[in-house]
Design a protein around this motif. Sequence first.
Motif, PDB file in Angstrom:
ATOM      1  N   ASN A 179      29.116 -32.879 -33.945  1.00 58.66           N
ATOM      2  CA  ASN A 179      29.980 -32.891 -32.763  1.00 58.66           C
ATOM      3  C   ASN A 179      31.376 -33.382 -33.111  1.00 58.66           C
ATOM      4  OD1 ASN A 179      27.970 -31.924 -31.080  1.00 58.66           O
ATOM      5  ND2 ASN A 179      27.232 -33.977 -30.538  1.00 58.66           N
ATOM      6  N   GLU A 180      31.432 -34.379 -33.998  1.00 55.02           N
ATOM      7  CA  GLU A 180      32.732 -34.930 -34.370  1.00 55.02           C
ATOM      8  C   GLU A 180      33.566 -33.902 -35.136  1.00 55.02           C
ATOM      9  OE1 GLU A 180      32.021 -38.494 -36.505  1.00 55.02           O
ATOM     10  OE2 GLU A 180      31.344 -39.617 -34.761  1.00 55.02           O
ATOM     11  N   PHE A 198      43.175 -38.660 -30.783  1.00 59.59           N
ATOM     12  CA  PHE A 198      42.906 -38.852 -29.356  1.00 59.59           C
ATOM     13  C   PHE A 198      42.217 -37.632 -28.760  1.00 59.59           C
ATOM     14  CE2 PHE A 198      44.346 -38.472 -24.905  1.00 59.59           C
ATOM     15  CZ  PHE A 198      43.798 -39.648 -24.401  1.00 59.59           C
ATOM     16  N   CYS A 199      42.694 -36.430 -29.104  1.00 58.09           N
ATOM     17  CA  CYS A 199      42.101 -35.198 -28.579  1.00 58.09           C
ATOM     18  C   CYS A 199      40.667 -35.033 -29.027  1.00 58.09           C
ATOM     19  CB  CYS A 199      42.932 -33.981 -28.998  1.00 58.09           C
ATOM     20  SG  CYS A 199      44.541 -33.902 -28.183  1.00 58.09           S
ATOM     21  N   SER A 200      40.386 -35.320 -30.285  1.00 57.95           N
ATOM     22  CA  SER A 200      39.011 -35.177 -30.779  1.00 57.95           C
ATOM     23  C   SER A 200      38.082 -36.152 -30.080  1.00 57.95           C
ATOM     24  CB  SER A 200      38.988 -35.414 -32.299  1.00 57.95           C
ATOM     25  OG  SER A 200      39.361 -36.755 -32.578  1.00 57.95           O
ATOM     26  N   TYR A 201      38.581 -37.352 -29.739  1.00 53.37           N
ATOM     27  CA  TYR A 201      37.764 -38.343 -29.030  1.00 53.37           C
ATOM     28  C   TYR A 201      37.421 -37.823 -27.630  1.00 53.37           C
ATOM     29  CZ  TYR A 201      36.576 -42.645 -26.593  1.00 53.37           C
ATOM     30  OH  TYR A 201      35.952 -43.580 -25.853  1.00 53.37           O
ATOM     31  N   ILE A 202      38.431 -37.256 -26.929  1.00 50.57           N
ATOM     32  CA  ILE A 202      38.187 -36.752 -25.561  1.00 50.57           C
ATOM     33  C   ILE A 202      37.234 -35.544 -25.588  1.00 50.57           C
ATOM     34  CG2 ILE A 202      39.284 -35.739 -23.524  1.00 50.57           C
ATOM     35  CD1 ILE A 202      39.851 -38.692 -23.896  1.00 50.57           C
ATOM     36  N   PHE A 206      33.356 -34.936 -23.803  1.00 49.04           N
ATOM     37  CA  PHE A 206      32.952 -33.854 -22.932  1.00 49.04           C
ATOM     38  C   PHE A 206      31.805 -33.034 -23.548  1.00 49.04           C
ATOM     39  CE2 PHE A 206      37.153 -34.638 -21.053  1.00 49.04           C
ATOM     40  CZ  PHE A 206      36.807 -34.679 -19.722  1.00 49.04           C
ATOM     41  N   ARG A 207      31.771 -32.975 -24.865  1.00 49.36           N
ATOM     42  CA  ARG A 207      30.707 -32.183 -25.510  1.00 49.36           C
ATOM     43  C   ARG A 207      29.423 -32.975 -25.652  1.00 49.36           C
ATOM     44  NH1 ARG A 207      32.082 -27.543 -28.151  1.00 49.36           N
ATOM     45  NH2 ARG A 207      30.392 -27.850 -29.616  1.00 49.36           N
ATOM     46  N   GLY A 208      29.469 -34.278 -25.302  1.00 55.71           N
ATOM     47  CA  GLY A 208      28.254 -35.083 -25.361  1.00 55.71           C
ATOM     48  C   GLY A 208      27.970 -35.543 -26.746  1.00 55.71           C
TER      49      GLY A 208
END
Length: 208
Positions: A179-180, A198-202, A206-208
């Motif tokens: 997922n990461e 920051f974008c990858s964290y958000i 959302f992707r769980g």
Amino acid sequence: MKSFALLFLVAICGMGGLGQKLKPKKRSNGEEINFRTKTKDVCTMSVSGDEEMKLRIECKSQGMSYWCEFAGKPSVCRAFRKNPKIYWNQIAMELRKLPHACESTQVLKTTMCQKAPTEALMKQIATGMEPEDLANQEKSVQKTSTSMRGAGKSSVKKIGKPPMLPLIKPTQHGQGSENETEAMKLAREHCWESLHGFCSYIIGIFRG
């Protein structure tokens, strides 16, 4: 003529001897006066010096000994020059009224020199205890440091092993890493370079 000369010499010698007798005798240094304080401390008072004099007081009390020194110019006082012995006896009398000969005695005063200049006063310049008392203080300090070391060792022994962290299952770890990586790819495609983290964290949330 010779008899007149002899009489003249005898008269001169007699006047010289009279002049010597009229000179005041100097007080001998090292004189000591023994006394006891109000609390029965055994003390000795000794004097030294000439124009500027130094007074040292040494006392022995119950299981301890202490000392103090005073300095001044009592010779400025006319009454002192006439009879210094009475002056020192008056100081000893004042010290007898105190429970401690060196405490609360910053200045020694006498009735015979009340109107003398301030430089005539004997002022305290030093005070202290004997080495045996200092040794007892050092022993107490050593005991305190030893007890503190023992307390430190006991506190170290009480510290247990750190708690074991729960193991993450390999499948969960693999899924999380996938997922990461996917979130980072999407962030690189759609976000500015400075906001990739920051974008990858958000996206990962959302992707769980």
